[in-house]
Design a protein around this motif. Structure first.
Motif, PDB file in Angstrom:
ATOM      1  N   TYR A 193       0.519  -1.516   0.536  1.00 24.51           N
ATOM      2  CA  TYR A 193      -0.066   0.012   0.076  1.00 24.51           C
ATOM      3  C   TYR A 193       0.959   1.427   0.455  1.00 24.51           C
ATOM      4  N   GLU A 194       1.590   1.052   0.988  1.00 17.88           N
ATOM      5  CA  GLU A 194       2.965   2.063   0.968  1.00 17.88           C
ATOM      6  C   GLU A 194       3.570   2.661  -0.472  1.00 17.88           C
ATOM      7  N   VAL A 195       3.865   1.521  -0.825  1.00 16.49           N
ATOM      8  CA  VAL A 195       4.525   1.669  -2.479  1.00 16.49           C
ATOM      9  C   VAL A 195       4.065   2.147  -3.585  1.00 16.49           C
ATOM     10  N   SER A 196       2.605   1.964  -3.637  1.00 17.14           N
ATOM     11  CA  SER A 196       1.700   2.462  -4.231  1.00 17.14           C
ATOM     12  C   SER A 196       0.919   3.706  -4.333  1.00 17.14           C
ATOM     13  N   LEU A 197       1.081   4.156  -2.648  1.00 16.90           N
ATOM     14  CA  LEU A 197       1.397   5.599  -2.834  1.00 16.90           C
ATOM     15  C   LEU A 197       2.074   6.040  -3.176  1.00 16.90           C
ATOM     16  N   ALA A 198       3.612   5.807  -2.859  1.00  8.56           N
ATOM     17  CA  ALA A 198       4.787   6.087  -3.573  1.00  8.56           C
ATOM     18  C   ALA A 198       4.444   6.805  -4.717  1.00  8.56           C
ATOM     19  N   ASN A 199       3.914   5.587  -5.264  1.00 10.09           N
ATOM     20  CA  ASN A 199       3.747   5.829  -7.134  1.00 10.09           C
ATOM     21  C   ASN A 199       2.746   6.707  -7.227  1.00 10.09           C
ATOM     22  N   LEU A 200       2.196   6.913  -6.983  1.00 13.52           N
ATOM     23  CA  LEU A 200       1.030   7.817  -7.028  1.00 13.52           C
ATOM     24  C   LEU A 200       1.502   9.064  -7.149  1.00 13.52           C
ATOM     25  N   ALA A 201       2.557   9.379  -5.905  1.00 13.86           N
ATOM     26  CA  ALA A 201       2.659  10.540  -5.229  1.00 13.86           C
ATOM     27  C   ALA A 201       3.801  10.809  -6.212  1.00 13.86           C
ATOM     28  N   THR A 202       4.497  10.589  -6.710  1.00 15.09           N
ATOM     29  CA  THR A 202       5.786  10.714  -8.095  1.00 15.09           C
ATOM     30  C   THR A 202       5.063  11.205  -9.197  1.00 15.09           C
ATOM     31  N   LEU A 203       3.844  10.408  -9.668  1.00 18.74           N
ATOM     32  CA  LEU A 203       2.805  11.020 -10.491  1.00 18.74           C
ATOM     33  C   LEU A 203       2.289  11.835 -10.523  1.00 18.74           C
ATOM     34  N   MET A 204       1.790  12.462  -9.517  1.00 17.88           N
ATOM     35  CA  MET A 204       0.859  13.689  -9.061  1.00 17.88           C
ATOM     36  C   MET A 204       2.604  14.639  -8.896  1.00 17.88           C
ATOM     37  N   SER A 205       3.234  14.481  -8.623  1.00 19.74           N
ATOM     38  CA  SER A 205       4.909  14.793  -8.143  1.00 19.74           C
ATOM     39  C   SER A 205       4.669  16.182  -7.612  1.00 19.74           C
ATOM     40  N   ILE A 206       4.518  15.294  -5.887  1.00 20.97           N
ATOM     41  CA  ILE A 206       4.697  15.554  -4.544  1.00 20.97           C
ATOM     42  C   ILE A 206       5.690  15.088  -4.269  1.00 20.97           C
ATOM     43  N   ASP A 207       5.946  15.720  -2.865  1.00 18.89           N
ATOM     44  CA  ASP A 207       7.415  14.896  -2.544  1.00 18.89           C
ATOM     45  C   ASP A 207       6.994  13.583  -2.007  1.00 18.89           C
ATOM     46  N   SER A 208       5.826  14.090  -0.901  1.00 17.25           N
ATOM     47  CA  SER A 208       5.759  13.069   0.840  1.00 17.25           C
ATOM     48  C   SER A 208       3.744  11.894   0.159  1.00 17.25           C
ATOM     49  N   ILE A 209       4.481  11.169   0.818  1.00 19.18           N
ATOM     50  CA  ILE A 209       2.735  10.983   0.868  1.00 19.18           C
ATOM     51  C   ILE A 209       2.167  10.823   2.619  1.00 19.18           C
TER      52      ILE A 209
END
Length: 416
Positions: A193-209
């Motif tokens: 779950y945390e990995v998928s949130l990190a991938n989502l954050a990358t697509l959104m170009s935000i620094d933290s989950i």
């Protein structure tokens, strides 16, 4: 102790200060901030400048020149001279070369815009897939947490019966092992779950989950006709539209190559001033005329360029056929996967109800001394598997619906 650990895990998943972000909001953030999409948008600006350059070739061009010279010959005095000249020219006829270059540049601008639209759709699709991965991993973790709690309760009850002497130690050991295994499953799904949130954050170009929390969605459970989806893909896909324009552009490239076999005509005017040391009086002059040129023989260079452009055009037509076939295949695949996922969703709902009944019966029989521990553990595992299968089917329905929406070129409408 295990319930305390479970509560801590739940708190880790949903920070107190977090606000859930919807899929639509996540897509909008990605569209605004994603650097790859911004690079694609820049291609539109480049195409605009190329068009401006092509149009400028048909306009008036003005050049200026000047010179200063000195000379001396035997038996004469030294002589100096100065001159300046301004020259203007405008093409009258280019053998259709300049016009074709402008038309090709206009198509290039349209193609870059279509590429940007397709890139937007691709980005929205990737955001949707990653968002669904996060939701599925979160739902799976909740199932694992529930299973862990149930097994921990069984372990507690068996421990009490073991202390009272009514159960064997082997039952207690087996219950402890199963609880430990369930904790491992929870940790793994939490990490996913945390990995998928990190991938989502990358697509959104935000620094933290830290404060990134996904919100549950309800996938539509309807499905239309396959033929309608294929027609939608043919009408909506921006990359197919771009392929059509590339073919038109290829036809203009042939015209540009053929123009080298035709004459070119341009009009010229000029004016200047000149003077020499013999008489430093500035003398104006002016000129006007029409010039023409014609490349009669170039050792087959033009013929090779024409053939090269014709081959490129043939390849563009083949590429469009290949792209259309690939898109049709993706539509058919997504359609069939969605249809099967909808069927799975109905069967897994039934399986969960049956597994819950089986667990209840096994638990009551064990408490009454008529069953064995293995029946309870098997029932818990069966219920956990049934719930995770249901979660998988549910998010497969959502996932394949986005696959289908992307295949027909309208992903944004699926999340709006």
């Amino acid at each position: 102790m295990k319930k305390i650990l479970t509560a801590i895990l739940i708190l880790l998943f949903v920070p107190a200060t977090a606000n859930a972000i919807t899929l639509y909001e996540a897509a909008q953030v990605a569209l605004e901030k994603n650097p790859d999409l911004k690079q694609t948008e820049r291609q539109i600006e480049i195409a605009e400048q190329s068009l401006r350059s092509a149009r400028g070739q048909k306009g008036i061009s003005i050049s200026a020149s000047g010179s200063v010279s000195a000379s001396k010959t035997e038996g004469s005095s030294e002589s100096e001279s100065v001159s300046t000249r301004i020259r203007g020219s405008v093409p009258i006829y280019s053998g259709r070369k300049l016009e074709s270059q402008i038309d090709s540049a206009e198509l290039g601008l349209d193609i870059s815009k279509l590429n940007y639209v397709q890139a937007r759709d691709d980005l929205i699709y990737n955001v949707a897939k990653t968002y669904l991965d996060a939701l599925e991993n979160l739902a799976t973790t909740k199932v694992n947490l529930e299973t862990e709690e149930n097994l921990a309760d069984h372990e507690k009850n068996i421990a009490a019966m073991y202390d009272a002497g009514s159960k064997a130690r082997i039952d207690l050991l087996r219950a402890q092992v199963e609880t430990s295994n369930a904790m491992q499953d929870t940790s793994k799904s939490q990490a996913a779950y945390e990995v998928s949130l990190a991938n989502l954050a990358t697509l959104m170009s935000i620094d933290s989950i830290t404060n990134l929390v996904v919100e549950e969605i309800e996938p539509a459970l309807t499905l239309g006709d396959l033929e309608d989806y294929i027609l939608m893909a043919d009408e909506n896909r921006s990359d197919l539209k771009a392929d059509e324009l590339k073919i038109e552009q290829g036809e203009f490239e042939i015209e540009i190559a053929k123009s080298n076999k035709r004459p070119t005509i341009s009009a010229e005017v000029g004016t200047g001033l000149g003077a020499s040391s013999n008489d430093w009086h500035l003398t104006p002059d002016a000129s006007a005329g029409v010039s023409a040129s014609w490349n009669i023989f170039d050792s087959g260079v033009t013929r090779a360029q024409i053939r090269d452009a014709e081959i490129r055009l043939e390849n563009l037509r083949l590429a469009m056929i290949s792209d259309r076939n690939s898109i049709h295949e993706s539509v058919i695949t997504a359609y069939k996967n969605l249809r099967i996922a909808l069927m799975r969703l109905r069967t897994t709902q039934r399986a969960v109800a049956l597994a819950e009944e089986e667990r209840y019966i096994a638990t009551e029989k064990y408490r009454a001394g008529e069953g064995i521990l293995l029946d309870i553990l098997d029932a818990e595992v069966a219920l956990s598997s049934a719930k995770k299968n249901h979660v998988s089917a549910l998010y497969d329905v959502a996932r394949y619906r986005f696959d289908l929406a992307h295949a027909v070129g309208n992903t944004l409408a699926a999340i709006d």
